[in-house]
Design an enzyme around this catalytic site. Structure first.
Site, PDB file in Angstrom:
ATOM      1  CD  GLU A 134       8.872  54.192  62.757  1.00 14.16           C
ATOM      2  OE1 GLU A 134       9.518  54.047  61.714  1.00 14.16           O
ATOM      3  OE2 GLU A 134       7.706  53.794  62.896  1.00 14.16           O
ATOM      4  CG  HIS A 194       1.802  50.784  58.280  1.00  6.05           C
ATOM      5  ND1 HIS A 194       1.828  51.213  59.592  1.00  6.05           N
ATOM      6  CD2 HIS A 194       0.623  50.146  58.136  1.00  6.05           C
ATOM      7  CE1 HIS A 194       0.708  50.892  60.195  1.00  6.05           C
ATOM      8  NE2 HIS A 194      -0.038  50.219  59.338  1.00  6.05           N
ATOM      9  CG  HIS A 215       5.511  54.073  66.621  1.00  5.73           C
ATOM     10  ND1 HIS A 215       5.180  54.303  65.313  1.00  5.73           N
ATOM     11  CD2 HIS A 215       4.879  55.038  67.320  1.00  5.73           C
ATOM     12  CE1 HIS A 215       4.377  55.357  65.224  1.00  5.73           C
ATOM     13  NE2 HIS A 215       4.178  55.807  66.446  1.00  5.73           N
TER      14      HIS A 215
HETATM   15  C1  LIG Z   1       4.950  54.363  61.481  1.00 10.05           C
HETATM   16  C2  LIG Z   1       4.500  52.988  61.291  1.00 10.05           C
HETATM   17  O1  LIG Z   1       3.915  52.632  60.302  1.00 10.05           O
HETATM   18  C3  LIG Z   1       4.783  51.983  62.339  1.00 10.05           C
HETATM   19  O2  LIG Z   1       5.658  52.441  63.291  1.00 10.05           O
HETATM   20  C4  LIG Z   1       3.550  51.555  62.994  1.00 10.05           C
HETATM   21  O3  LIG Z   1       2.811  52.662  63.302  1.00 10.05           O
HETATM   22  C5  LIG Z   1       3.827  50.690  64.200  1.00 10.05           C
HETATM   23  O4  LIG Z   1       3.065  51.063  65.293  1.00 10.05           O
HETATM   24  P1  LIG Z   1       2.147  50.006  66.022  1.00 10.05           P
HETATM   25  O5  LIG Z   1       2.997  48.810  66.361  1.00 10.05           O
HETATM   26  O6  LIG Z   1       1.659  50.713  67.255  1.00 10.05           O
HETATM   27  O7  LIG Z   1       1.043  49.625  65.084  1.00 10.05           O
HETATM   28  N1  LIG Z   2       7.722  52.261  60.297  1.00  5.79           N
HETATM   29  C1  LIG Z   2       6.977  51.085  60.089  1.00  5.79           C
HETATM   30  C2  LIG Z   2       7.262  50.105  61.152  1.00  5.79           C
HETATM   31  O1  LIG Z   2       8.097  50.325  61.993  1.00  5.79           O
HETATM   32  C3  LIG Z   2       6.570  48.812  61.178  1.00  5.79           C
HETATM   33  O2  LIG Z   2       5.275  48.847  60.681  1.00  5.79           O
HETATM   34  P1  LIG Z   2       4.503  47.419  60.664  1.00  5.79           P
HETATM   35  O3  LIG Z   2       5.389  46.433  59.931  1.00  5.79           O
HETATM   36  O4  LIG Z   2       4.315  46.997  62.100  1.00  5.79           O
HETATM   37  O5  LIG Z   2       3.215  47.685  59.937  1.00  5.79           O
END
Ligand SMILES: CC(=O)[C@@H](O)[C@H](O)COP(=O)(O)O
Ligand SMILES: NCC(=O)COP(=O)(O)O
Length: 237
Positions: free
Chosen positions: A70, A190, A43
């Site tokens: 993402e 998440h 992401h």
């Molecule tokens: C969309 C989602 O829930 C994850 O991709 C989360 O946002 C991870 O991003 P961070 O690692 O920057 O928290």
């Molecule tokens: N799309 C959610 C993700 O990639 C991971 O979220 P998190 O486990 O870091 O909260």
């Protein structure tokens, strides 16, 4: 079957803390797949505080499972995704500088915009998913954007589960039932973790993929600590 896509943002966070290449993000991605991980999620954020745009490019030749990128579809992000051609792009409505993702799309207000961006990715052979709260109107709106999948934003479920309230799953079950009826594929992510993932999976019909990062990396550190401390002690004998 539900696929596990491992989000490696936190590996990049750790690497960036020292400026070198430890831990090696590409090796971690390779090993996660070798250990059975069925996808790699990143992401990249506009400030590149963890995943850098160059990481996304470098991972292209490393990821042979599902590659999921993402992010908020701003111009730079769209260009990056079109260049990397991952298996899937997941669109997330993050504010610039947000600590982490904190809400799903308003798929009604942003319908035309999402439809346009989604078409562009699909024309390039990239599957699309959009991040949504478990709200029925938002699932119906998602269908109208033309996306193949949705990603259910699971923070609220995870929080309630932590508090011992299993009813937090209810809106997700209803959202998943509607998504299945509408022919939308279902991803989720998440704050999913070793504690809550089995309950979530058992209750969500047709769950195709979960992306998990923060908890999984923290759990991996913790479950490895005993081993590594003892490896050091052996070397210091
Ligand atoms: C969309 C989602 O829930 C994850 O991709 C989360 O946002 C991870 O991003 P961070 O690692 O920057 O928290
Ligand atoms: N799309 C959610 C993700 O990639 C991971 O979220 P998190 O486990 O870091 O909260």
């Amino acid at each position: 079957m539900t696929k596990l896509s491992v989000n490696i943002n936190k590996i990049a966070t750790l690497r960036n803390a020292r400026g070198g290449n430890v831990p090696d993000l590409l090796k971690v991605a390779t090993d996660i797949q070798k250990f059975g991980g069925q996808g790699i999620t990143i992401h990249p954020r506009p400030d590149e505080r963890h995943i850098r745009y160059q990481d996304a490019r470098d991972l292209k030749s490393i990821v042979y499972t599902e590659y999921n990128i993402e992010g908020n579809p701003q111009h730079n992000f769209i260009d990056l995704v079109l260049e990397c051609k991952p298996t899937q792009v997941t669109l997330v409505p993050d504010a610039i500088g947000a600590i982490t993702s904190s809400a799903g799309w308003d798929t009604i207000k942003n319908q035309d915009y999402l439809a346009e961006v989604i078409q562009e990715f699909q024309r390039n052979g990239i599957r699309t998913s959009i991040f949504v709260d478990p709200v029925l109107e938002m699932i119906e709106g998602a269908k109208k954007t033309g996306t193949e999948r949705i990603e259910l934003y699971t923070e609220a479920f995870a929080h309630q589960y932590d508090l011992g309230n299993k009813n937090g799953i209810d809106p997700y079950v209803k959202a998943a039932e509607l998504a299945n009826e509408l022919g939308l594929g279902i991803n989720a992510g998440h704050d999913l973790s070793l504690d809550n993932i089995q309950f979530f999976k058992q209750n969500i019909p047709g769950l195709l993929e979960v992306s998990i990062g923060h908890a999984l990396i923290a759990e991996a550190l913790y479950l490895g600590l005993d081993n590594v401390v003892n490896m050091y002690l052996n070397k210091l004998k």
